[in-house]
Design a protein around this motif. Structure first.
Motif, short mmCIF file in Angstrom:
data_model
loop_
_atom_site.label_atom_id
_atom_site.label_comp_id
_atom_site.label_asym_id
_atom_site.label_seq_id
_atom_site.Cartn_x
_atom_site.Cartn_y
_atom_site.Cartn_z
N ASP A 421 2.56 -5.04 -9.38
CA ASP A 421 2.33 -6.49 -9.35
C ASP A 421 1.96 -6.98 -7.96
O ASP A 421 1.38 -8.06 -7.80
N LEU A 422 2.30 -6.19 -6.95
CA LEU A 422 2.09 -6.61 -5.56
C LEU A 422 0.76 -6.13 -5.01
O LEU A 422 0.36 -6.55 -3.92
N PHE A 423 0.06 -5.27 -5.75
CA PHE A 423 -1.20 -4.72 -5.27
C PHE A 423 -2.35 -5.69 -5.52
O PHE A 423 -2.28 -6.55 -6.38
N GLY A 424 -3.42 -5.51 -4.77
CA GLY A 424 -4.60 -6.34 -4.95
C GLY A 424 -4.66 -7.46 -3.92
O GLY A 424 -3.83 -7.56 -3.01
N ASP A 425 -5.65 -8.30 -4.07
CA ASP A 425 -5.87 -9.40 -3.12
C ASP A 425 -4.96 -10.56 -3.45
O ASP A 425 -5.38 -11.57 -4.03
N LYS A 426 -3.68 -10.41 -3.09
CA LYS A 426 -2.67 -11.41 -3.42
C LYS A 426 -1.84 -11.75 -2.19
O LYS A 426 -1.79 -10.98 -1.23
N CYS A 427 -1.21 -12.89 -2.26
CA CYS A 427 -0.19 -13.20 -1.26
C CYS A 427 1.12 -12.68 -1.82
O CYS A 427 1.84 -13.37 -2.53
N ALA A 428 1.39 -11.41 -1.53
CA ALA A 428 2.56 -10.72 -2.07
C ALA A 428 3.46 -10.30 -0.91
O ALA A 428 3.00 -9.72 0.08
N LEU A 429 4.73 -10.61 -1.05
CA LEU A 429 5.70 -10.36 0.02
C LEU A 429 6.88 -9.58 -0.55
O LEU A 429 7.33 -9.87 -1.66
N ALA A 430 7.39 -8.61 0.21
CA ALA A 430 8.43 -7.75 -0.36
C ALA A 430 9.42 -7.26 0.69
O ALA A 430 9.08 -7.12 1.87
N TRP A 431 10.61 -7.01 0.21
CA TRP A 431 11.66 -6.35 0.99
C TRP A 431 11.92 -5.02 0.29
O TRP A 431 12.32 -5.00 -0.88
N VAL A 432 11.66 -3.89 0.98
CA VAL A 432 11.68 -2.59 0.30
C VAL A 432 12.39 -1.54 1.14
O VAL A 432 12.55 -1.67 2.35
N CYS A 463 7.49 -6.61 4.20
CA CYS A 463 6.07 -6.35 4.39
C CYS A 463 5.25 -7.09 3.34
O CYS A 463 5.79 -7.85 2.53
N THR A 464 3.94 -6.85 3.35
CA THR A 464 3.05 -7.47 2.39
C THR A 464 2.59 -6.46 1.34
O THR A 464 2.74 -5.25 1.52
N GLY A 465 1.98 -6.98 0.29
CA GLY A 465 1.48 -6.12 -0.76
C GLY A 465 0.38 -5.19 -0.28
O GLY A 465 0.25 -4.06 -0.78
N HIS A 466 -0.44 -5.64 0.68
CA HIS A 466 -1.50 -4.79 1.21
C HIS A 466 -0.91 -3.49 1.77
O HIS A 466 -1.42 -2.39 1.51
N GLU A 467 0.14 -3.61 2.55
CA GLU A 467 0.76 -2.45 3.18
C GLU A 467 1.40 -1.53 2.15
O GLU A 467 1.35 -0.31 2.26
N LEU A 468 2.01 -2.13 1.13
CA LEU A 468 2.63 -1.31 0.08
C LEU A 468 1.58 -0.53 -0.70
O LEU A 468 1.82 0.61 -1.11
N GLU A 469 0.41 -1.12 -0.86
CA GLU A 469 -0.67 -0.45 -1.58
C GLU A 469 -1.10 0.81 -0.82
O GLU A 469 -1.30 1.87 -1.42
N VAL A 470 -1.23 0.70 0.48
CA VAL A 470 -1.60 1.86 1.29
C VAL A 470 -0.48 2.90 1.27
O VAL A 470 -0.72 4.10 1.12
N ALA A 471 0.76 2.46 1.44
CA ALA A 471 1.91 3.37 1.45
C ALA A 471 2.02 4.12 0.13
O ALA A 471 2.30 5.34 0.10
N TYR A 472 1.83 3.42 -0.97
CA TYR A 472 1.90 4.04 -2.30
C TYR A 472 0.84 5.13 -2.43
O TYR A 472 1.12 6.24 -2.94
N ASN A 473 -0.37 4.86 -1.95
CA ASN A 473 -1.45 5.84 -2.03
C ASN A 473 -1.26 6.99 -1.05
O ASN A 473 -1.92 8.03 -1.18
N GLY A 606 -11.90 3.24 0.61
CA GLY A 606 -10.69 2.88 -0.12
C GLY A 606 -10.64 1.43 -0.52
O GLY A 606 -11.44 0.59 -0.07
N PRO A 607 -9.71 1.07 -1.41
CA PRO A 607 -9.62 -0.32 -1.89
C PRO A 607 -9.34 -1.33 -0.78
O PRO A 607 -9.86 -2.45 -0.81
N ILE A 608 -8.53 -0.93 0.21
CA ILE A 608 -8.28 -1.84 1.33
C ILE A 608 -9.54 -2.05 2.15
O ILE A 608 -9.84 -3.17 2.59
N CYS A 609 -10.30 -0.97 2.35
CA CYS A 609 -11.57 -1.09 3.08
C CYS A 609 -12.53 -2.00 2.34
O CYS A 609 -13.21 -2.83 2.96
N GLN A 610 -12.61 -1.84 1.04
CA GLN A 610 -13.52 -2.67 0.25
C GLN A 610 -13.07 -4.12 0.27
O GLN A 610 -13.90 -5.04 0.32
#
Length: 899
Positions: A421-432, A463-473, A606-610
């Protein structure tokens, strides 16, 4: 009568602090505005209304029959004369104050300029000239020169680094300290204007009405002055010399043998050249403000000049919006009003102010915690090999990312435990909580520490969802403790028109010109306003006389700040991760990195680059790729974060140079070579120049001149331990050998802090330059880890091999582990150890019988391996492995077999 707080704050000096006298408590202030009294937003954030009365503060209550006063009609901003000031001075022989040599003024009006240089009665403090008297002479000179036809009412007073010159006037602290306010370690106007007496020293405070006085001809005049520091209006805070070059008004060079520290000798020997030098400086300042005024008026369409380039950026951005009055809603604010009744008014006063909407305030702290700065690390310690080292940069990184910002639907935010839910072009914030695979070279999740951001293999972070997306990958195992998504309200990009406009304006200017650099700086300043004052930052308040918290910007928004910086870190982390394993990365700094990888070897798909590419091409569809080459070098030194020096340059490229806070005399021609030599020649205890200028706090509280407070500080060019050092080797650097080390991520923040604490102590008496230094440091580190063994009581600064020798004696005394007293006497054993570098007495050998046998306590180090080889060669039947930590015995066996 209802009036806006905007008008009161900007023009009368009435602030929330002033209103405290009307019975408004701090609690009421917080409950109403959502912020403490001193967390005041900048004036441009208030509602604008027509001014209908004179300033309130300090005004005496009107009598019932008193006629209503008329509002003064101020001179339009761009029709006001510009008066630039400058002073020349040298430090007194006693070093307690500055000896003022001259005061320079330049009055610029409608393109024509008049200059005057005034000399004090003496170079003592008592001989200084008063600002008001100097202004009278400067204005009268301008009238004689036909630059001014009449006495002005409103003027602009500026200097390049205002606080350095303004308080060189007589009784300046008494006259001016309540009229100006510290800003970025300099001075800008506290209020729009204040009255200055042209005939005598002003003793009244800002809350007194200005005086109407007579000039020397007995004509009455009052000046209303607005202060500007042109250094805050120079691209990148450039020096006056650099600004002069941009304006094609070059500074006059001080001829030899004179220098800036010998201006008194220069004045005495060549007064004409001294005057030319001094007046040119003040002309540059006046022309600089004229150029900025023209930029603000004609290029941006502003009605005045803000005090900083950041302020210009905010004004220009607001002007780019269709709804200039309702733009605050885009940043999550709403209008709140409150009625108060100040003691000096006959009727209540209604105040209107913008405060964060309730839904935004719900996650204000959480979003602020998710905001971090850029990624800044060094991945090597010491010199690189000779290769082709490329300095890559993400073009318009933060400016492009701001195009992802849209209005947020704060009232629709929701929690989630689903990582996707946190991935993609969103304002997503998380404590992980997270854990990366052991072989990860560049983990992508940042953990805050007192030493900046750390990127360990495991830990806990916001952190933000952008960072989690990279970490997950990257294969990280991520556990969400708490996470929120704040949906976009629509797809209207808040900054798009502004950034596109700025990009086009830059292209229309000559590259490197004043307007081009000004526009670039303005665009780059805008995103920084999103994070202003999110974390406490205090500055000295001249009017209050103590430090206050820097107020938020008009554009401050923690959600936007977290999104912007989070995407930048995610992009850099992905690019680092995509670099082939056989390539080396020297360092990363905010929006670029140094590596020997070729551009076509770095994955930009990658998706972040795009995501970034889409935003970047919104600014400029023909902007090209998202990574570009800036510099090259054949050999580098990576000392620590933000400290890289070029050893061998690549033809056609400027050297890579980041000094890491070390000051170098600007007269040194090859600064990179200077830093390389300093690095190779450094010794523990070396000191460098750490002089600093007298802080505003000290100057204003103690009425002290701005002086260079001289001091020496310890040189620190050692690695900062943000990564774990590994794989030492010696490399040739211009004929000298120096250790070079690779790095790998720390397992956790605790591991990093453990290492950094001990390294900081070790480097007080050591430098990491040779293999011997490396072995010594590693020994100190493993001994610190050994100290946690409850069975071992270490001696002060005991080395690993000394510990091993001490424990070995116990096995001899107890005749355990394959050694017997029949093999060698206590005296002979003591002599043998002493001859091999371990001073030992026979009595020490015999007394070892009283000590407890300890197995598995010796760490595997270069020193302990050497001693193990020595012991085995002398006592082949002794089971030397019994002394060592079980986890390291296989490494010991390999070392013994190799020997």
């Amino acid at each position: 009568m209802s009036e806006s707080f905007d008008w009161l704050e900007q023009d009368s000096g009435l602030t929330m602090d002033n209103l405290a006298t009307s019975g408004w408590t701090e609690e009421e202030h917080v409950s109403t505005w959502g912020v403490p009294r001193h967390a005041d937003v900048e004036p441009s954030s208030f509602e604008s209304v027509e001014r209908k009365a004179k300033p309130l503060v300090g005004r005496k209550p009107k009598k019932k029959k008193e006629a209503k006063r008329k509002r003064r009609e101020a001179t339009p901003f761009f029709e006001r004369p510009v008066i630039a000031i400058d002073t020349e001075y040298v430090e007194s022989k006693c070093g307690t104050y500055n000896r003022i040599l001259s005061y320079q003024f330049a009055i610029l009006f409608r393109g024509k300029i008049s200059t005057i240089i005034l000399f004090p009665e003496s170079t003592k403090k008592s001989g200084r000239l008063a600002l008001d008297k100097c202004l009278v002479q400067a204005i009268e000179k301008a009238m004689d020169d036909e630059v001014l036809s009449t006495w002005p009412t409103d003027i602009i007073l500026c200097a390049h680094w205002l606080s350095a010159d303004l308080f060189n006037f007589s009784k300046a602290f008494d006259q001016l300290k309540t009229h100006v306010n510290g800003l970025r370690k300099t001075v800008a106007s506290l209020d729009d204007v204040y009255g200055l007496d042209l005939d005598k020293v002003i003793s009244r405070r800002i809350d007194k009405e200005p005086l109407n006085v007579h000039d020397k001809s007995r004509n009455r005049h009052t000046l209303y002055i607005t202060f500007y520091d042109t250094m805050l209006l120079a691209p990148n805070g450039q020096s006056l010399a650099s600004v002069g070059e941009l304006l094609e008004v070059p500074k006059v060079e001080i001829p030899e043998p004179y220098s800036i520290s010998r201006m008194d000798e220069f004045l005495e020997a060549e007064p004409g050249k001294f005057a030319e030098y001094s007046l040119t400086d003040v002309i540059i300042t006046a022309r600089h403000f004229e150029r900025v005024s023209s930029f603000c008026q004609h290029t941006l369409g502003l009605k005045s000049v803000p005090f900083t380039i950041g302020g210009i950026a905010v004004k220009a951005f607001v002007n780019s919006l269709d709804d200039k009055r309702g733009y605050r809603g885009l940043f999550g604010f709403e209008k709140v009003t409150k009625e108060v009744w100040p003691s000096d008014r006959s009727k209540p006063l209604t105040l209107t102010r913008d405060v964060p909407v309730t839904a935004r305030m719900t996650l204000e702290h959480f979003s602020t915690t998710c905001y971090h700065g850029g990624r800044n690390e060094s991945f090597i310690a010491g010199p690189s090999s000779i290769d082709t080292w490329c300095d890559y940069d993400v073009p318009s990184c933060y400016s492009a990312i701001t195009l992802g910002l849209r209005e947020l639907a704060y009232d629709q935010m929701y929690m989630t435990k689903d990582l996707h839910d946190l991935f993609g072009d969103k304002c997503a914030l998380a404590w992980v909580e997270f854990k990366f695979p052991e072989n990860t070279r560049f983990p992508s999740l940042a953990v805050r520490s007192e030493y900046g951001l750390i990127f360990p293999l495991s830990g806990e972070t916001h952190c933000t969802g952008h960072e989690l997306e990279v970490a997950y990958n990257q294969g990280a195992k991520i556990t969400i403790k708490q996470a929120f998504v704040v949906p976009w309200k629509n797809d209207v990009r808040i900054f798009e028109d502004f950034m596109k406009w700025g990009r086009e304006r830059r292209k229309s200017f000559v590259k490197g010109s004043f307007d081009e650099k000004m526009t670039k700086e303005m665009l780059n300043s805008c995103y920084g306003k999103l994070a202003q004052s999110l974390r406490p930052k205090r500055s000295f308040d001249i009017q209050a006389g103590y430090s206050t918290q820097l107020p938020p910007s008009t554009l401050t928004n923690p959600f936007f700040a977290a999104y912007t910086t989070g995407l930048a870190r995610a992009l850099l982390s992905f690019l680092l991760h995509s670099i082939p394993d056989d390539k080396v990365v020297v360092s990363v700094t905010t929006d670029g990195f140094l590596t020997n990888a070729k551009l076509d070897e770095i994955d930009l798909s990658g998706p972040i680059c795009q995501r970034f590419r889409d935003l970047y091409h919104r600014i400029d569809p023909n902007g090209g790729e998202i990574l570009e080459l800036k510099h090259k070098a054949k050999q580098l030194i990576g000392a620590k974060t933000r400290a890289q020096y070029t050893v061998i340059e690549s033809e056609g490229y400027e050297p890579v140079l980041a000094k890491g806070g070390v000051k170098v005399d600007p007269m040194v021609a090859d600064q990179s070579a200077y830093m390389v030599d300093m690095y190779l020649s450094r010794k523990a205890g070396d000191k460098v120049d750490g002089s600093y200028l007298t802080p505003n706090r000290v100057r204003f509280l103690e009425h002290k001149d701005l002086m260079l407070e001289k001091r020496s500080i310890f040189l620190n060019m050692e690695y900062d331990q943000k990564h774990q050092l590994v794989n030492p080797t010696m490399i040739d650097v211009k004929g000298r050998q120096h250790i070079a080390l690779e790095t790998k991520p720390h397992k956790s923040l605790d591991d990093m802090l453990f290492t950094r604490l001990r390294f900081d102590r070790w480097r007080k008496t050591h430098c990491l330059k040779t293999l011997e230094d490396w072995y010594g440091w590693q020994d100190r580190l493993v001994m610190a880890e050994t100290a946690s063994n409850k069975d071992v009581r270490l001696k002060a600064d005991e080395t690993s091999d000394s510990l091993m020798a001490r424990l070995f004696l116990r096995f001899y005394a107890h005749e355990k582990g394959g050694i017997s007293k029949k093999d060698i006497t206590a005296k002979a054993l003591a002599e043998w150890l002493t001859d091999n570098g371990y001073p030992t007495k026979a009595t020490t050998v015999r007394s070892a019988k009283q000590a407890k046998l300890i197995e598995g306590a010796v760490p595997t180090t270069e020193q302990t391996i050497n001693l193990a080889q020595l012991i085995v060669s002398k006592f082949p039947d002794f089971e030397v492995e019994i002394l060592f930590n079980p986890d390291s015995r296989s490494a010991l066996r390999e070392a013994l077999n190799a020997s």
